[in-house]
Scaffold this active site. Structure first.
Site, PDB file in Angstrom:
ATOM      1  N   LYS A 258       0.849  -1.205   0.000  1.00  0.00           N
ATOM      2  CA  LYS A 258       0.000   0.000   0.000  1.00  0.00           C
ATOM      3  C   LYS A 258       0.878   1.247   0.000  1.00  0.00           C
ATOM      4  O   LYS A 258       1.958   1.228   0.601  1.00  0.00           O
ATOM      5  CB  LYS A 258      -0.840   0.044   1.283  1.00  0.00           C
ATOM      6  CG  LYS A 258      -1.999  -0.901   1.355  1.00  0.00           C
ATOM      7  CD  LYS A 258      -2.745  -0.698   2.681  1.00  0.00           C
ATOM      8  CE  LYS A 258      -3.877  -1.690   2.859  1.00  0.00           C
ATOM      9  NZ  LYS A 258      -4.964  -1.572   1.894  1.00  0.00           N
ATOM     10  N   ARG A 333     -10.139 -11.462   3.117  1.00  0.00           N
ATOM     11  CA  ARG A 333     -11.068 -12.519   2.691  1.00  0.00           C
ATOM     12  C   ARG A 333     -10.431 -13.899   2.810  1.00  0.00           C
ATOM     13  O   ARG A 333     -11.128 -14.887   2.966  1.00  0.00           O
ATOM     14  CB  ARG A 333     -11.564 -12.217   1.263  1.00  0.00           C
ATOM     15  CG  ARG A 333     -10.500 -12.262   0.218  1.00  0.00           C
ATOM     16  CD  ARG A 333     -10.907 -11.528  -1.060  1.00  0.00           C
ATOM     17  NE  ARG A 333     -10.880 -10.072  -0.886  1.00  0.00           N
ATOM     18  CZ  ARG A 333     -11.250  -9.197  -1.824  1.00  0.00           C
ATOM     19  NH1 ARG A 333     -11.706  -9.624  -2.982  1.00  0.00           N
ATOM     20  NH2 ARG A 333     -11.189  -7.903  -1.599  1.00  0.00           N
TER      21      ARG A 333
END
Ligand code: BES
Ligand code: ZN
Ligand code: ZN
Length: 478
Positions: A258, A333
């Site tokens: 990121k 997830r």
């Protein structure tokens, strides 16, 4: 939490107080002079809903109820009003305040008190210097014919749970890694008669939780998987309700790193789902709510170190599903899916997961609510949504239409872990849906979990979002 919340029967005239009144309520003559009384009446007629009267020895605040709103909005107005009044209370260096309930409606007055307590939260652990003595509200006395001591205690435990969860979210990863989180969960919940089992890396490996292990590969700290059970003898549900929380202790994005500003810089909050599950069970157990509850918290950080998973790797999940990891930043997830599979063995009545799952959810609705997905029957979802309004942790329901499944098809494995350019919150939910075969609600809390500016009683930093919603829902389901 160091605010004491107790009922009182007597009014000491020199004590600062807050009156919560309706427009037509007459203020008691023994506490206000004629001049003060006229002043307050004039302000009410002018439409002000917060009035302050300074009587030198003490300060009185008057909160006037705006009755033109629906009940949920009224409650929220009172929570917000309390947070606003707290600013004045601090300026006036008041540490002890008396709330005089002239509404004679426990639910409304309790909302005001809830706002006052939640707005008082501060995370001070890392300040070394004790500056000028800071005045903090530490005692709230309540004069009310409707509110019971038991209700105050329940509210106090609920707020304490939110405080604990906020503390966990605000802790940096240097203090709070996955193992430490499991230790804290164990230390705080075992004394409340919850049974806590912590799976360490060896156990997680032998169970072949491929999603959790894949995310952990780039980290020097091992993962943890906490299993918490609250099962009081009088629990009313035959099958347990299961709460699952994303416990990414820090999300660098992994090799799909990121950028720092406004992105990685606050990713210590990526375990807010885990904090919410912990906080909810804390509140339920403290208040001895007769509901059989199981909490599952898969935890690790997501880092690009050593042997980190690479974009393009294929992993095998806990249930054998293969996943092509095209972006290592879509890590939540992966570990949630393993926990959702783990939940099946309990034959749950309902599973609710909470996760700071996608920037897409935050982009869609900001911090004002959570994005919800549900495959449950309409009645269950309606009750859940009603709780959401009641505590004002609002939901926006997004669809689980079959169309979105296309986006997570892989050329070389059963699934891939990211979808296309659009609808990221939905494709993430479709990914999770692949792993569930029971009634399920998924909450993407990426927006409201961590607040970058002061937001009323939700504060700044970790908000503890989800706890009040789940508590209300679970309490009403018994
Ligand atoms: N933890 C983030 C999601 C997030 C973003 C939470 C902003 C709170 C605020 C999650 O793991 C993530 O990085 N998701 C990616 C998925 C993408 C690569 C498909 C995202 O949403 O950008
Ligand atoms: Zn990520
Ligand atoms: Zn994440």
């Amino acid at each position: 939490m160091n605010i004491k919340l107790t009922k009182t029967e007597d009014v000491q005239p020199e004590m600062s107080c807050i009156y919560i009144i309706r427009k037509e309520t007459k203020l008691p003559a023994y506490l206000f002079s004629d001049v003060e009384h006229d002043y307050v009446q004039k302000k009410i007629i002018e439409g002000e809903n917060q009035i302050s009267v300074n009587s030198y020895l003490k300060q009185s605040f008057i909160q006037v109820l705006n009755e033109e709103k629906n009940f949920y909005d009224l409650k929220e107005e009172l929570r917000n009003g309390a947070a606003e009044l707290l600013k004045q209370i601090k300026v006036s260096k008041i540490e002890k305040i008396l709330i005089i309930d002239e509404l004679h409606d426990a639910d409304l007055t309790l909302s005001f008190i809830e706002g006052l307590v939640l707005a008082s939260y501060r995370f001070k652990k890392y300040f070394t210097e004790k500056k000028a003595p800071e005045f903090n509200l530490d005692t709230i006395l309540v004069l009310s014919s409707n509110i019971t001591n038991a209700e105050l205690e329940e509210l106090s435990f609920l707020c304490e749970a939110v405080y604990h969860a906020r503390d966990l979210v605000n802790e940096p990863v240097v203090f709070l890694n996955a193992v430490k989180l499991a230790e804290i969960i164990n230390a705080k919940l075992t004394p409340l008669n919850c049974s806590v089992e912590i799976l360490n890396k060896n156990r997680i490996e032998s169970l072949k939780m491929g999603g959790l292990l894949a995310v952990n590969k780039g980290s020097v700290d091992p993962p943890s998987f906490s299993i918490i059970e609250w099962k009081p003898g009088n629990s009313v549900n035959n099958k347990p309700i299961i709460l699952v929380g994303k416990g990414v202790m820090f999300d660098t994005g992994g090799l799909s790193l990121k950028p720092t500003p406004d992105s990685m810089d606050y990713m210590k909050s990526d375990m807010s789902g885990a904090a919410a599950v912990f906080g909810t069970i804390y509140a339920i157990a403290k208040n001895k709510i007769p509901v059989h509850l199981i909490g599952l918290i898969p935890a690790t950080d997501n880092r690009p170190g050593g042997n980190a998973i690479t974009p393009g790797d294929v992993i095998t999940m806990y249930n054998g599903t293969t996943v092509e990891v095209t972006n290592t930043d879509a890590e939540g997830r992966l570990l949630l899916a393993d926990a959702l599979v783990y939940a099946k063995q309990f034959d749950p009545q309902l599973v609710i997961d909470l996760a700071t799952l996608t920037g897409s959810a935050k982009a869609a609705i900001g911090t004002a609510g959570m994005v919800a997905f549900s495959n449950t029957d309409d009645d269950t979802y309606r009750k859940f949504d009603e709780s959401a309004w009641n505590v004002f942790e609002r939901l926006v329901r997004f669809p689980l239409w079959a169309d979105y499944k296309e986006a997570i098809k892989s050329d070389i494995a059963d699934l891939k872990n990211i979808g296309g350019k659009t609808s990221g919150a939905i494709t993430a939910a479709k990914f999770l849906e692949h792993f569930v075969d029971y009634p399920w609600i998924h909450l993407d809390i990426a927006g409201p979990a961590y607040l970058h500016s002061d937001d009323s009683y939700r504060g700044k930093g970790g908000s503890g979002t989800g706890i009040r919603l789940l508590y209300d829902f679970l309490k009403n389901s018994v």
